[in-house]
Design an enzyme around this catalytic site. Structure first.
Site, mmCIF file in Angstrom:
data_model
loop_
_atom_site.group_PDB
_atom_site.id
_atom_site.type_symbol
_atom_site.label_atom_id
_atom_site.label_comp_id
_atom_site.label_asym_id
_atom_site.label_seq_id
_atom_site.Cartn_x
_atom_site.Cartn_y
_atom_site.Cartn_z
ATOM 1 N N SER A 1 3.852 -2.469 10.287
ATOM 2 C CA SER A 1 5.314 -2.465 10.400
ATOM 3 C C SER A 1 5.961 -3.791 9.981
ATOM 4 O O SER A 1 6.956 -4.216 10.577
ATOM 5 C CB SER A 1 5.731 -2.062 11.819
ATOM 6 O OG SER A 1 5.281 -0.751 12.115
ATOM 7 N N ASN B 1 0.876 -1.182 0.000
ATOM 8 C CA ASN B 1 0.000 0.000 0.000
ATOM 9 C C ASN B 1 0.907 1.226 0.000
ATOM 10 O O ASN B 1 1.530 1.535 1.010
ATOM 11 C CB ASN B 1 -0.884 -0.029 1.257
ATOM 12 C CG ASN B 1 -1.679 1.247 1.439
ATOM 13 O OD1 ASN B 1 -1.810 2.057 0.512
ATOM 14 N ND2 ASN B 1 -2.218 1.442 2.635
HETATM 15 C C1 PEP Z 1 -0.505 -0.029 6.187
HETATM 16 O O1 PEP Z 1 -0.568 1.137 5.892
HETATM 17 O O2 PEP Z 1 -1.446 -0.786 5.880
HETATM 18 C C2 PEP Z 1 0.660 -0.500 6.905
HETATM 19 C C3 PEP Z 1 0.614 -1.693 7.435
HETATM 20 O O3 PEP Z 1 1.715 0.358 6.999
HETATM 21 P P1 PEP Z 1 3.184 0.002 7.582
HETATM 22 O O4 PEP Z 1 3.603 -1.300 6.940
HETATM 23 O O5 PEP Z 1 4.029 1.145 7.159
HETATM 24 O O6 PEP Z 1 3.044 -0.144 9.049
#
Ligand code: PEP
Length: 250
Positions: free
Chosen positions: A209, A11
Protein backbone atom coordinates in the site's frame (compact mmCIF):
# COMPACT_ATOMS: atom_id res chain seq x y z
CA UNK A 1 26.82 1.19 4.40
CA UNK A 2 26.80 0.23 0.71
CA UNK A 3 26.17 2.68 -2.05
CA UNK A 4 22.50 1.87 -2.60
CA UNK A 5 20.47 3.90 -5.09
CA UNK A 6 16.78 3.99 -4.31
CA UNK A 7 14.85 1.42 -6.33
CA UNK A 8 11.17 1.97 -7.17
CA UNK A 9 9.52 -0.97 -8.87
CA UNK A 10 5.94 -1.21 -10.14
CA UNK A 11 4.15 -4.56 -10.22
CA UNK A 12 1.17 -4.38 -12.55
CA UNK A 13 0.01 -7.89 -11.59
CA UNK A 14 -2.81 -9.10 -13.92
CA UNK A 15 -3.55 -5.62 -15.24
CA UNK A 16 -2.74 -4.02 -18.55
CA UNK A 17 -3.29 -4.43 -22.28
CA UNK A 18 -1.58 -2.76 -25.22
CA UNK A 19 -3.11 0.70 -24.63
CA UNK A 20 -1.86 0.72 -21.04
CA UNK A 21 1.72 1.00 -22.28
CA UNK A 22 0.95 4.73 -22.66
CA UNK A 23 1.15 4.89 -18.84
CA UNK A 24 4.62 3.34 -18.95
CA UNK A 25 5.64 5.93 -21.52
CA UNK A 26 4.41 8.70 -19.23
CA UNK A 27 6.18 7.15 -16.24
CA UNK A 28 9.42 6.96 -18.18
CA UNK A 29 9.08 10.57 -19.33
CA UNK A 30 8.86 11.81 -15.76
CA UNK A 31 10.75 9.23 -13.79
CA UNK A 32 13.71 7.68 -15.50
CA UNK A 33 15.92 10.71 -15.02
CA UNK A 34 15.02 11.13 -11.33
CA UNK A 35 18.38 11.66 -9.60
CA UNK A 36 19.62 8.73 -7.51
CA UNK A 37 16.64 6.51 -8.32
CA UNK A 38 16.35 3.34 -10.40
CA UNK A 39 12.84 2.77 -11.75
CA UNK A 40 11.43 -0.47 -13.13
CA UNK A 41 8.01 -1.78 -14.17
CA UNK A 42 6.88 -5.38 -14.19
CA UNK A 43 3.84 -5.67 -16.49
CA UNK A 44 2.08 -8.94 -17.28
CA UNK A 45 4.19 -11.28 -19.43
CA UNK A 46 2.17 -10.43 -22.54
CA UNK A 47 3.38 -6.82 -22.38
CA UNK A 48 7.05 -7.30 -21.49
CA UNK A 49 8.34 -7.35 -25.05
CA UNK A 50 6.16 -4.44 -26.24
CA UNK A 51 6.91 -2.31 -23.21
CA UNK A 52 10.65 -2.95 -23.41
CA UNK A 53 10.62 -2.01 -27.11
CA UNK A 54 8.42 1.08 -26.78
CA UNK A 55 9.95 2.40 -23.56
CA UNK A 56 13.65 1.56 -23.80
CA UNK A 57 14.66 3.94 -21.00
CA UNK A 58 12.63 1.95 -18.49
CA UNK A 59 13.86 -1.31 -16.92
CA UNK A 60 11.10 -3.81 -17.68
CA UNK A 61 10.72 -7.04 -15.73
CA UNK A 62 8.69 -10.21 -15.33
CA UNK A 63 6.45 -10.99 -12.36
CA UNK A 64 7.59 -14.60 -12.12
CA UNK A 65 9.71 -17.17 -13.94
CA UNK A 66 9.96 -20.94 -13.99
CA UNK A 67 12.80 -22.62 -12.13
CA UNK A 68 13.70 -24.86 -15.09
CA UNK A 69 15.48 -23.76 -18.22
CA UNK A 70 12.78 -25.06 -20.60
CA UNK A 71 10.43 -27.98 -21.00
CA UNK A 72 6.88 -29.24 -20.70
CA UNK A 73 5.50 -26.63 -18.30
CA UNK A 74 2.30 -25.38 -19.86
CA UNK A 75 1.59 -21.74 -19.17
CA UNK A 76 4.94 -20.99 -17.58
CA UNK A 77 7.56 -18.50 -18.67
CA UNK A 78 11.30 -19.17 -18.62
CA UNK A 79 14.15 -16.83 -17.83
CA UNK A 80 15.42 -17.12 -21.40
CA UNK A 81 11.97 -16.05 -22.68
CA UNK A 82 11.99 -13.01 -20.41
CA UNK A 83 15.50 -12.07 -21.52
CA UNK A 84 14.52 -12.59 -25.15
CA UNK A 85 11.53 -10.25 -24.62
CA UNK A 86 13.81 -7.52 -23.26
CA UNK A 87 13.33 -8.01 -19.52
CA UNK A 88 16.12 -6.95 -17.20
CA UNK A 89 14.65 -8.21 -13.92
CA UNK A 90 12.11 -10.56 -12.45
CA UNK A 91 10.09 -10.72 -9.22
CA UNK A 92 10.03 -14.10 -7.48
CA UNK A 93 8.14 -15.28 -4.40
CA UNK A 94 5.41 -12.66 -4.39
CA UNK A 95 2.94 -13.54 -1.63
CA UNK A 96 0.15 -13.84 -4.20
CA UNK A 97 2.14 -16.80 -5.59
CA UNK A 98 3.37 -18.14 -2.25
CA UNK A 99 -0.14 -18.04 -0.75
CA UNK A 100 -2.29 -18.60 -3.81
CA UNK A 101 -0.15 -21.19 -5.58
CA UNK A 102 1.67 -22.74 -2.65
CA UNK A 103 5.17 -21.65 -3.71
CA UNK A 104 7.72 -22.67 -1.10
CA UNK A 105 10.97 -21.00 -0.06
CA UNK A 106 12.99 -23.67 -1.87
CA UNK A 107 11.04 -23.12 -5.09
CA UNK A 108 11.53 -19.37 -4.78
CA UNK A 109 15.24 -19.94 -4.29
CA UNK A 110 15.41 -22.18 -7.38
CA UNK A 111 13.67 -19.48 -9.42
CA UNK A 112 16.02 -16.81 -8.11
CA UNK A 113 19.05 -18.97 -8.94
CA UNK A 114 17.77 -19.61 -12.45
CA UNK A 115 17.09 -15.91 -13.01
CA UNK A 116 20.54 -14.82 -11.82
CA UNK A 117 22.21 -17.52 -13.90
CA UNK A 118 20.26 -16.29 -16.92
CA UNK A 119 21.45 -12.72 -16.50
CA UNK A 120 18.42 -11.08 -14.87
CA UNK A 121 18.29 -9.05 -11.69
CA UNK A 122 15.98 -10.55 -9.09
CA UNK A 123 13.59 -9.24 -6.46
CA UNK A 124 12.87 -11.90 -3.83
CA UNK A 125 9.65 -11.16 -1.92
CA UNK A 126 9.06 -12.12 1.70
CA UNK A 127 6.48 -11.12 4.29
CA UNK A 128 4.36 -12.29 7.18
CA UNK A 129 0.63 -12.86 7.53
CA UNK A 130 -1.49 -10.89 10.02
CA UNK A 131 -1.68 -13.95 12.25
CA UNK A 132 2.11 -14.20 12.43
CA UNK A 133 2.46 -10.44 13.08
CA UNK A 134 -0.15 -10.57 15.84
CA UNK A 135 1.62 -13.55 17.41
CA UNK A 136 4.82 -11.49 17.67
CA UNK A 137 6.66 -13.84 15.32
CA UNK A 138 7.08 -11.60 12.27
CA UNK A 139 10.86 -11.01 12.44
CA UNK A 140 11.71 -14.65 13.02
CA UNK A 141 9.37 -15.73 10.22
CA UNK A 142 10.59 -13.21 7.67
CA UNK A 143 14.32 -13.63 8.33
CA UNK A 144 13.87 -17.41 8.05
CA UNK A 145 12.07 -16.86 4.74
CA UNK A 146 14.93 -14.69 3.49
CA UNK A 147 17.53 -17.27 4.56
CA UNK A 148 15.69 -20.08 2.79
CA UNK A 149 14.73 -18.15 -0.35
CA UNK A 150 18.09 -16.65 -1.27
CA UNK A 151 20.41 -18.37 -3.70
CA UNK A 152 23.57 -19.90 -2.24
CA UNK A 153 25.74 -17.43 -4.15
CA UNK A 154 24.49 -14.13 -5.42
CA UNK A 155 25.77 -10.95 -6.96
CA UNK A 156 24.55 -8.32 -4.45
CA UNK A 157 24.21 -5.75 -7.22
CA UNK A 158 21.61 -7.96 -8.94
CA UNK A 159 19.63 -9.04 -5.92
CA UNK A 160 16.98 -7.11 -4.02
CA UNK A 161 14.67 -8.26 -1.26
CA UNK A 162 11.13 -6.91 -0.97
CA UNK A 163 9.64 -7.01 2.51
CA UNK A 164 5.89 -7.06 1.96
CA UNK A 165 3.63 -7.78 4.93
CA UNK A 166 0.81 -9.79 3.35
CA UNK A 167 -1.87 -7.91 5.25
CA UNK A 168 -0.58 -4.60 3.83
CA UNK A 169 -0.76 -5.60 0.17
CA UNK A 170 -3.61 -3.96 -1.68
CA UNK A 171 -5.43 -3.13 1.56
CA UNK A 172 -4.48 0.49 2.23
CA UNK A 173 -3.17 -0.79 5.58
CA UNK A 174 0.47 0.34 5.67
CA UNK A 175 2.90 -1.16 8.18
CA UNK A 176 3.98 1.10 11.04
CA UNK A 177 7.21 2.93 10.26
CA UNK A 178 8.78 1.56 13.46
CA UNK A 179 7.89 -2.01 12.43
CA UNK A 180 9.28 -1.44 8.92
CA UNK A 181 12.51 -0.06 10.42
CA UNK A 182 12.87 -3.04 12.76
CA UNK A 183 12.18 -5.57 10.01
CA UNK A 184 14.58 -4.02 7.50
CA UNK A 185 17.31 -3.86 10.16
CA UNK A 186 16.70 -7.54 11.01
CA UNK A 187 16.95 -8.50 7.32
CA UNK A 188 20.16 -6.48 6.95
CA UNK A 189 21.66 -8.21 10.02
CA UNK A 190 20.70 -11.59 8.63
CA UNK A 191 22.30 -10.71 5.28
CA UNK A 192 25.46 -9.52 7.02
CA UNK A 193 25.76 -12.83 8.87
CA UNK A 194 25.36 -14.64 5.60
CA UNK A 195 27.26 -12.51 3.10
CA UNK A 196 29.52 -10.28 5.21
CA UNK A 197 30.40 -6.88 3.78
CA UNK A 198 28.68 -7.68 0.48
CA UNK A 199 25.34 -7.53 2.31
CA UNK A 200 25.62 -3.77 2.38
CA UNK A 201 24.97 -3.61 -1.37
CA UNK A 202 21.71 -5.59 -1.38
CA UNK A 203 18.68 -3.35 -1.65
CA UNK A 204 15.76 -4.02 0.69
CA UNK A 205 12.46 -2.66 -0.58
CA UNK A 206 9.24 -2.17 1.35
CA UNK A 207 5.94 -3.13 -0.29
CA UNK A 208 2.36 -2.85 0.89
CA UNK A 209 0.00 0.00 0.00
CA UNK A 210 2.77 2.47 -0.84
CA UNK A 211 1.35 5.68 -2.32
CA UNK A 212 2.52 9.18 -3.11
CA UNK A 213 1.19 10.20 0.31
CA UNK A 214 3.19 7.78 2.46
CA UNK A 215 6.27 7.15 0.30
CA UNK A 216 8.44 9.94 1.69
CA UNK A 217 8.06 8.73 5.28
CA UNK A 218 8.70 5.09 4.41
CA UNK A 219 11.63 5.78 2.08
CA UNK A 220 13.36 7.92 4.69
CA UNK A 221 13.69 4.91 7.03
CA UNK A 222 17.23 3.50 7.36
CA UNK A 223 17.61 0.35 5.26
CA UNK A 224 14.46 1.06 3.23
CA UNK A 225 16.15 1.24 -0.16
CA UNK A 226 13.04 1.52 -2.27
CA UNK A 227 9.51 0.28 -2.77
CA UNK A 228 7.66 -2.46 -4.59
CA UNK A 229 4.39 -0.87 -5.62
CA UNK A 230 1.23 -2.59 -6.83
CA UNK A 231 -1.94 -0.53 -7.20
CA UNK A 232 -0.22 2.85 -7.29
CA UNK A 233 2.06 1.78 -10.15
CA UNK A 234 -0.76 1.43 -12.67
CA UNK A 235 -0.85 5.09 -13.64
CA UNK A 236 1.82 7.73 -14.04
CA UNK A 237 -0.29 10.10 -11.93
CA UNK A 238 0.05 7.80 -8.90
CA UNK A 239 3.48 6.29 -9.55
CA UNK A 240 5.55 9.34 -10.45
CA UNK A 241 5.02 11.02 -7.02
CA UNK A 242 6.52 7.91 -5.38
CA UNK A 243 9.59 8.17 -7.62
CA UNK A 244 9.78 11.89 -6.84
CA UNK A 245 9.63 11.14 -3.10
CA UNK A 246 12.58 8.76 -3.54
CA UNK A 247 14.53 11.34 -5.51
CA UNK A 248 13.97 13.93 -2.78
CA UNK A 249 15.73 11.80 -0.16
CA UNK A 250 19.34 12.77 0.50
C1 PEP B 1 2.47 -5.70 -4.35
O1 PEP B 1 1.67 -6.32 -5.01
O2 PEP B 1 3.66 -6.07 -4.32
C2 PEP B 1 2.00 -4.55 -3.61
C3 PEP B 1 2.80 -4.04 -2.71
O3 PEP B 1 0.74 -4.11 -3.88
P1 PEP B 1 0.07 -2.75 -3.32
O4 PEP B 1 1.08 -1.65 -3.52
O5 PEP B 1 -1.14 -2.57 -4.15
O6 PEP B 1 -0.21 -2.97 -1.88
Amino acid sequence: MGDRRKYIVGNWKMNGVADTIDEATAIARHATDAPGVDVALCPPATLVERMARRVPTLAVGGQDCHECESGAYTGSISVAMLVDAGARLVIVGHSERREGLGESDSLVRAKAERALAGGLSVIVCVGESKRIRDAGDAERHVTAQVAASLPEDFDPARLAIAYEPIWAIGTGDVAKVSDVAAMHAAIRDMLRDRAGAEAASVRILYGGSVTGDNAAELLAVADVDGALVGGASLTAAKFVPIVEAAAAIE
